[in-house]
Motif scaffolding. Structure first.
Motif, PDB file in Angstrom:
ATOM      1  N   ALA A 181       0.839  -1.208   0.000  1.00 43.41           N
ATOM      2  CA  ALA A 181       0.000   0.000   0.000  1.00 43.41           C
ATOM      3  C   ALA A 181       0.873   1.256   0.000  1.00 43.41           C
ATOM      4  O   ALA A 181       0.564   2.250  -0.671  1.00 43.41           O
ATOM      5  CB  ALA A 181      -0.918  -0.008   1.218  1.00 43.41           C
ATOM      6  N   TRP A 182       1.996   1.189   0.732  1.00 39.41           N
ATOM      7  CA  TRP A 182       2.909   2.343   0.774  1.00 39.41           C
ATOM      8  C   TRP A 182       3.551   2.575  -0.587  1.00 39.41           C
ATOM      9  O   TRP A 182       3.640   3.712  -1.062  1.00 39.41           O
ATOM     10  CB  TRP A 182       3.982   2.099   1.837  1.00 39.41           C
ATOM     11  CG  TRP A 182       5.004   3.191   1.922  1.00 39.41           C
ATOM     12  CD1 TRP A 182       4.883   4.391   2.529  1.00 39.41           C
ATOM     13  CD2 TRP A 182       6.333   3.158   1.350  1.00 39.41           C
ATOM     14  NE1 TRP A 182       6.043   5.124   2.378  1.00 39.41           N
ATOM     15  CE2 TRP A 182       6.937   4.394   1.665  1.00 39.41           C
ATOM     16  CE3 TRP A 182       7.042   2.215   0.606  1.00 39.41           C
ATOM     17  CZ2 TRP A 182       8.245   4.696   1.255  1.00 39.41           C
ATOM     18  CZ3 TRP A 182       8.331   2.518   0.217  1.00 39.41           C
ATOM     19  CH2 TRP A 182       8.919   3.735   0.535  1.00 39.41           C
ATOM     20  N   VAL A 183       3.975   1.493  -1.238  1.00 38.18           N
ATOM     21  CA  VAL A 183       4.594   1.605  -2.561  1.00 38.18           C
ATOM     22  C   VAL A 183       3.603   2.178  -3.571  1.00 38.18           C
ATOM     23  O   VAL A 183       3.972   2.981  -4.435  1.00 38.18           O
ATOM     24  CB  VAL A 183       5.117   0.227  -3.039  1.00 38.18           C
ATOM     25  CG1 VAL A 183       5.490   0.262  -4.520  1.00 38.18           C
ATOM     26  CG2 VAL A 183       6.320  -0.204  -2.211  1.00 38.18           C
ATOM     27  N   ASP A 184       2.328   1.808  -3.456  1.00 37.14           N
ATOM     28  CA  ASP A 184       1.308   2.319  -4.369  1.00 37.14           C
ATOM     29  C   ASP A 184       1.220   3.843  -4.320  1.00 37.14           C
ATOM     30  O   ASP A 184       0.834   4.488  -5.295  1.00 37.14           O
ATOM     31  CB  ASP A 184      -0.065   1.721  -4.029  1.00 37.14           C
ATOM     32  CG  ASP A 184      -0.565   0.789  -5.119  1.00 37.14           C
ATOM     33  OD1 ASP A 184       0.029   0.774  -6.201  1.00 37.14           O
ATOM     34  OD2 ASP A 184      -1.546   0.062  -4.883  1.00 37.14           O
ATOM     35  N   ARG A 185       1.582   4.439  -3.182  1.00 38.25           N
ATOM     36  CA  ARG A 185       1.499   5.897  -3.023  1.00 38.25           C
ATOM     37  C   ARG A 185       2.734   6.617  -3.538  1.00 38.25           C
ATOM     38  O   ARG A 185       2.719   7.851  -3.646  1.00 38.25           O
ATOM     39  CB  ARG A 185       1.299   6.241  -1.547  1.00 38.25           C
ATOM     40  CG  ARG A 185       0.055   5.634  -0.934  1.00 38.25           C
ATOM     41  CD  ARG A 185       0.031   5.941   0.565  1.00 38.25           C
ATOM     42  NE  ARG A 185      -1.038   5.219   1.219  1.00 38.25           N
ATOM     43  CZ  ARG A 185      -2.301   5.645   1.264  1.00 38.25           C
ATOM     44  NH1 ARG A 185      -2.623   6.776   0.682  1.00 38.25           N
ATOM     45  NH2 ARG A 185      -3.222   4.927   1.871  1.00 38.25           N
ATOM     46  N   ARG A 186       3.780   5.882  -3.789  1.00 33.63           N
ATOM     47  CA  ARG A 186       5.023   6.503  -4.228  1.00 33.63           C
ATOM     48  C   ARG A 186       4.957   6.789  -5.721  1.00 33.63           C
ATOM     49  O   ARG A 186       4.570   5.918  -6.508  1.00 33.63           O
ATOM     50  CB  ARG A 186       6.225   5.601  -3.933  1.00 33.63           C
ATOM     51  CG  ARG A 186       6.343   5.179  -2.472  1.00 33.63           C
ATOM     52  CD  ARG A 186       6.964   6.242  -1.579  1.00 33.63           C
ATOM     53  NE  ARG A 186       6.143   7.379  -1.302  1.00 33.63           N
ATOM     54  CZ  ARG A 186       5.159   7.399  -0.387  1.00 33.63           C
ATOM     55  NH1 ARG A 186       4.817   6.312   0.267  1.00 33.63           N
ATOM     56  NH2 ARG A 186       4.488   8.500  -0.162  1.00 33.63           N
ATOM     57  N   PRO A 187       5.357   7.980  -6.156  1.00 30.60           N
ATOM     58  CA  PRO A 187       5.251   8.349  -7.565  1.00 30.60           C
ATOM     59  C   PRO A 187       6.237   7.649  -8.482  1.00 30.60           C
ATOM     60  O   PRO A 187       6.020   7.557  -9.674  1.00 30.60           O
ATOM     61  CB  PRO A 187       5.495   9.864  -7.542  1.00 30.60           C
ATOM     62  CG  PRO A 187       6.324  10.088  -6.315  1.00 30.60           C
ATOM     63  CD  PRO A 187       5.827   9.086  -5.307  1.00 30.60           C
ATOM     64  N   GLY A 188       7.357   7.133  -7.959  1.00 33.32           N
ATOM     65  CA  GLY A 188       8.375   6.521  -8.819  1.00 33.32           C
ATOM     66  C   GLY A 188       8.707   5.111  -8.398  1.00 33.32           C
ATOM     67  O   GLY A 188       9.556   4.900  -7.526  1.00 33.32           O
ATOM     68  N   SER A 215      -6.013   0.905   2.517  1.00 36.91           N
ATOM     69  CA  SER A 215      -5.514   0.591   1.175  1.00 36.91           C
ATOM     70  C   SER A 215      -4.955  -0.814   1.118  1.00 36.91           C
ATOM     71  O   SER A 215      -5.161  -1.554   0.151  1.00 36.91           O
ATOM     72  CB  SER A 215      -4.435   1.597   0.770  1.00 36.91           C
ATOM     73  OG  SER A 215      -4.963   2.903   0.684  1.00 36.91           O
ATOM     74  N   ALA A 216      -4.244  -1.194   2.167  1.00 38.03           N
ATOM     75  CA  ALA A 216      -3.698  -2.553   2.217  1.00 38.03           C
ATOM     76  C   ALA A 216      -4.826  -3.578   2.230  1.00 38.03           C
ATOM     77  O   ALA A 216      -4.748  -4.620   1.565  1.00 38.03           O
ATOM     78  CB  ALA A 216      -2.822  -2.715   3.458  1.00 38.03           C
ATOM     79  N   ARG A 217      -5.885  -3.272   2.979  1.00 40.20           N
ATOM     80  CA  ARG A 217      -7.019  -4.195   3.056  1.00 40.20           C
ATOM     81  C   ARG A 217      -7.709  -4.345   1.707  1.00 40.20           C
ATOM     82  O   ARG A 217      -8.234  -5.417   1.374  1.00 40.20           O
ATOM     83  CB  ARG A 217      -8.011  -3.692   4.114  1.00 40.20           C
ATOM     84  CG  ARG A 217      -9.123  -4.701   4.419  1.00 40.20           C
ATOM     85  CD  ARG A 217      -9.931  -4.308   5.651  1.00 40.20           C
ATOM     86  NE  ARG A 217     -10.591  -3.023   5.480  1.00 40.20           N
ATOM     87  CZ  ARG A 217     -10.267  -1.899   6.130  1.00 40.20           C
ATOM     88  NH1 ARG A 217      -9.254  -1.911   6.996  1.00 40.20           N
ATOM     89  NH2 ARG A 217     -10.928  -0.774   5.931  1.00 40.20           N
ATOM     90  N   GLU A 218      -7.711  -3.273   0.912  1.00 39.61           N
ATOM     91  CA  GLU A 218      -8.326  -3.346  -0.416  1.00 39.61           C
ATOM     92  C   GLU A 218      -7.622  -4.378  -1.298  1.00 39.61           C
ATOM     93  O   GLU A 218      -8.267  -5.109  -2.054  1.00 39.61           O
ATOM     94  CB  GLU A 218      -8.297  -1.971  -1.086  1.00 39.61           C
ATOM     95  CG  GLU A 218      -9.250  -0.966  -0.465  1.00 39.61           C
ATOM     96  CD  GLU A 218      -9.078   0.425  -1.047  1.00 39.61           C
ATOM     97  OE1 GLU A 218      -8.131   0.610  -1.852  1.00 39.61           O
ATOM     98  OE2 GLU A 218      -9.863   1.321  -0.697  1.00 39.61           O
TER      99      GLU A 218
END
Length: 419
Positions: free
Chosen positions: A66-73, A210-213
């Motif tokens: 979920a954290w990686v999904d928020r990172r732009p690169g 987000s992780a739960r999704e």
């Protein structure tokens, strides 16, 4: 007509980086247990702990995805993860110069490199989907898996030789260099990475949601659910033995030297190359789903033959190599087709979250398997433990049989991943 991936410079660069890194990994996978077993005289339980620590970071993959999904690169995260792993591995040969290597340090190296590997893996899924067209998923995974299989052929042999000639900590330095090479090659690839909706959501309040999704999507999707249950069962049982206990078995039960162990593993790994190269052809012949099912059995079942490992050293090494050959062929047939199938059914907006949730369940069970294997080996011995792993792993097929997976013949017949 689909353009050959070998004509795509971006893919070739990515393939080259992953190939170099895979070769380095094979050396470390042999060197770390040999440091523990040979130089530090680790017990079966301590070797199991080492294996468990290597995979324990995958328990955090649900949140990290979920954290990686928020990172732009995503590409930048992959490069950073490679460089971090290189720095961590270098600490072992540095400590060896001062004769200060301890089992505690080996544990920490295994844990931290594993953590960086989880970040890399979660970013990898989105990057791969942007780099490779959907129609080439199986072909791309076949090529990448072929490199991985080739590394299993040469890597252990080279690693075993380096350990004997230069000591295990120095051999680990080769893997550190391979991560630097991978970082340079991946960093030079140009891939369009559009912003996802997840990057615009505030991180703190919704990270767990987000992780739960990602986890919810897997549970509700019949293909992902069955594939994950099968893969997790395989991972639990095959990690009852794990690389560490196999090295321990070859060293203490079979009485093989580090060089012979490396050669046996390398010879056996030719089966992985065969499986990776032929996976697209087999999937076209019997279907992607059935290929996954066949691989799920061929991967663990051959290890029941460890009871035949008797006689002169070359016979013992030959049985070990033969078992590894069939098993490696099976795991490549399983991985190439299941990875391609999973990629085809996941929406772009959920890739890192689904990858994180999948990894948490699939790889997160490996430490539990490794610790259980260490306990079993202590109580009933190495050969019976490996037999339990073989039989239990083969039963993972039962998760696939009632699912849609065996009936899927090609990716074209799978619904496109749209939200």
């Amino acid at each position: 007509m689909t353009r050959s991936l070998w004509q795509d410079r971006r893919f070739v660069r990515f393939w080259a980086g992953q190939t170099v890194s895979q070769f380095g990994d094979r050396i470390t996978e042999l060197a770390l247990p040999l440091i523990a077993v040979g130089a530090l005289h680790a017990s079966a339980g301590q070797v199991a702990v080492l294996t468990a620590l290597s995979w324990a970071p995958n328990l955090l993959a649900l949140v990290l995805g979920a954290w990686v999904d928020r990172r732009p690169g995503k590409q930048g995260l992959m490069v950073a993860a490679d460089l971090v792993r290189a720095g961590i591995l270098v600490s072992l040969p540095v400590a060896a110069l001062f004769d200060m290597v301890t089992l505690g340090q080996v544990y920490v190296v295994a844990l931290l490199t594993g953590l960086a590997g989880v970040v890399f893996g979660n970013a990898y899924q989105s990057f791969f989907a942007r780099l490779v067209p959907r129609s080439s998923y199986v072909d791309a995974n076949s090529k990448l898996s072929a490199s991985r299989s080739t590394s299993f052929i040469a890597g252990p042999a080279v690693g075993g030789g380096l350990v004997q000639l230069l000591t295990a900590p120095v051999a680990v330095a080769v893997d550190a260099v391979s991560f630097v090479v991978s970082a340079v090659l991946v960093g030079r690839i140009r891939v369009d990475e559009p912003r996802s909706a997840a990057e615009d959501v505030p991180a703190a309040p919704s990270l767990l949601r987000s992780a739960r999704e990602g986890l919810t999507f897997i549970v509700r999707h019949p293909v992902l659910r069955a594939g994950l249950a099968c893969a997790a069962t395989l991972n639990f049982f095959t990690f009852l033995m794990g690389t560490g206990l196999l090295v321990l078995f070859a060293d203490r039960e079979l009485g093989l030297s580090a060089g012979v162990i490396g050669l046996a593993f390398g010879a056996g790994a030719t089966g992985g190359l065969l499986g990776a190269v032929t996976a697209p052809r087999i999937s076209r012949l019997i279907g992607i789903g059935r290929s996954v099912a066949v691989g799920a059995v061929l991967f663990p079942a051959p290890y029941v033959l460890v009871w035949a490992a008797e006689g002169p050293w070359w016979a013992r090494a030959g049985v070990l190599a033969g078992v590894e050959f069939v098993s490696a062929s099976g795991v490549m047939l399983f991985d190439v087709n299941l990875n391609s199938l999973n990629t085809s059914v996941v929406p772009d907006a959920l890739r890192s979250r689904v990858a994180g949730a999948y990894t948490t369940m699939n790889y997160g069970i490996r430490p539990l398997g490794a610790l259980t294997g260490g306990a079993l080996a202590t109580v009933i011995g190495l050969r019976p433990t490996i037999t339990v792993a073989a039989v239990g792993g083969a039963l993972s097929l039962l998760w696939l049989l009632p699912s849609p997976v065996p009936g899927i013949r090609a990716l074209a017949g799978v619904g496109r991943p749209d939200l």
